[in-house]
Motif scaffolding. Sequence first.
Motif, PDB file in Angstrom:
ATOM      1  N   LEU A 155      42.345  39.092  41.990  1.00  0.00           N
ATOM      2  CA  LEU A 155      42.506  38.621  40.612  1.00  0.00           C
ATOM      3  C   LEU A 155      41.242  37.905  40.129  1.00  0.00           C
ATOM      4  CD1 LEU A 155      46.205  37.363  40.600  1.00  0.00           C
ATOM      5  CD2 LEU A 155      45.265  39.378  39.443  1.00  0.00           C
ATOM      6  N   ARG A 156      40.607  37.138  41.010  1.00  0.00           N
ATOM      7  CA  ARG A 156      39.351  36.464  40.652  1.00  0.00           C
ATOM      8  C   ARG A 156      38.282  37.488  40.297  1.00  0.00           C
ATOM      9  NH1 ARG A 156      35.053  35.988  43.479  1.00  0.00           N
ATOM     10  NH2 ARG A 156      36.064  36.450  45.451  1.00  0.00           N
ATOM     11  N   THR A 178      39.005  46.291  26.884  1.00  0.00           N
ATOM     12  CA  THR A 178      38.327  45.635  28.011  1.00  0.00           C
ATOM     13  C   THR A 178      38.977  45.986  29.339  1.00  0.00           C
ATOM     14  OG1 THR A 178      39.605  43.608  27.666  1.00  0.00           O
ATOM     15  CG2 THR A 178      37.412  43.695  26.675  1.00  0.00           C
ATOM     16  N   GLU A 179      40.299  45.957  29.374  1.00  0.00           N
ATOM     17  CA  GLU A 179      40.997  46.277  30.622  1.00  0.00           C
ATOM     18  C   GLU A 179      40.827  47.752  30.982  1.00  0.00           C
ATOM     19  OE1 GLU A 179      45.436  45.846  32.437  1.00  0.00           O
ATOM     20  OE2 GLU A 179      44.761  44.296  31.046  1.00  0.00           O
ATOM     21  N   LEU A 210      36.274  41.026  33.529  1.00  0.00           N
ATOM     22  CA  LEU A 210      36.719  41.247  32.145  1.00  0.00           C
ATOM     23  C   LEU A 210      35.799  40.599  31.114  1.00  0.00           C
ATOM     24  CD1 LEU A 210      40.616  41.155  32.308  1.00  0.00           C
ATOM     25  CD2 LEU A 210      39.155  43.077  31.662  1.00  0.00           C
ATOM     26  N   ALA A 262      38.760  40.661  39.225  1.00  0.00           N
ATOM     27  CA  ALA A 262      39.109  41.319  37.958  1.00  0.00           C
ATOM     28  C   ALA A 262      38.911  40.371  36.777  1.00  0.00           C
ATOM     29  CB  ALA A 262      40.547  41.812  38.006  1.00  0.00           C
ATOM     30  N   SER A 263      39.383  39.128  36.913  1.00  0.00           N
ATOM     31  CA  SER A 263      39.249  38.198  35.789  1.00  0.00           C
ATOM     32  C   SER A 263      37.793  37.797  35.577  1.00  0.00           C
ATOM     33  CB  SER A 263      40.134  36.963  35.984  1.00  0.00           C
ATOM     34  OG  SER A 263      39.694  36.195  37.065  1.00  0.00           O
ATOM     35  N   GLU A 266      33.987  41.989  27.583  1.00  0.00           N
ATOM     36  CA  GLU A 266      34.158  41.274  26.316  1.00  0.00           C
ATOM     37  C   GLU A 266      32.799  40.892  25.739  1.00  0.00           C
ATOM     38  OE1 GLU A 266      36.648  38.018  27.494  1.00  0.00           O
ATOM     39  OE2 GLU A 266      38.447  39.274  27.601  1.00  0.00           O
TER      40      GLU A 266
END
Length: 181
Positions: free
Chosen positions: A71-72, A91-92, A78, A74-75, A82
């Motif tokens: 998750l870190r 974006t996803e 993103l 991927a986040s 942007e």
Amino acid sequence: MANKDELIELIELVVDDVYGELDVPSVAGRDQWRATVVRTAADLRAMVLRHPWIAPELSQVGLVHIGPNALRTASGLLPRFEAAGFPPDETERALGTLMAYVVGIATSEAAYLSLIARSGRTEQEWVAEVRPAFDEAARTHPPLREASSARQDAHPRQIRDADFAYGLERVLDGLAARLGA
């Protein structure tokens, strides 16, 4: 012995632990988005090649890893899309396209390198051993033979690196084209 659900959970934890090796660069400006994405993509490929056992897990479990390290990553990626100017609804998708390319090519490459490792040969030895059979098979396909012959003196690692970079650049070219749409 663990049941199937416990085993899947354990595999997901180990996969997430490996994702912890990735260092996602800090947010960059609009003109730097591509360089930071390229770096992270190369790091992800290198991670898969360091841990070839992870490749089938990424393919079987899919691209939906919900551990903290995944998750870190991927986040952290993103905001690059942007910053580049992708609309919020893309974006996803842009990130998913990037991940699909990197995981797909790295999975194929890891399988290829595992095959070579099982042969007990170096990559150069293995390529040299199969080249005569390839050349004979490609004898009736001149464009294929010529393309292969043009690269036969290059180290196989250099070819793999160049092929990865070429594909990554084309994926990013396609994504960047969306920015002007």
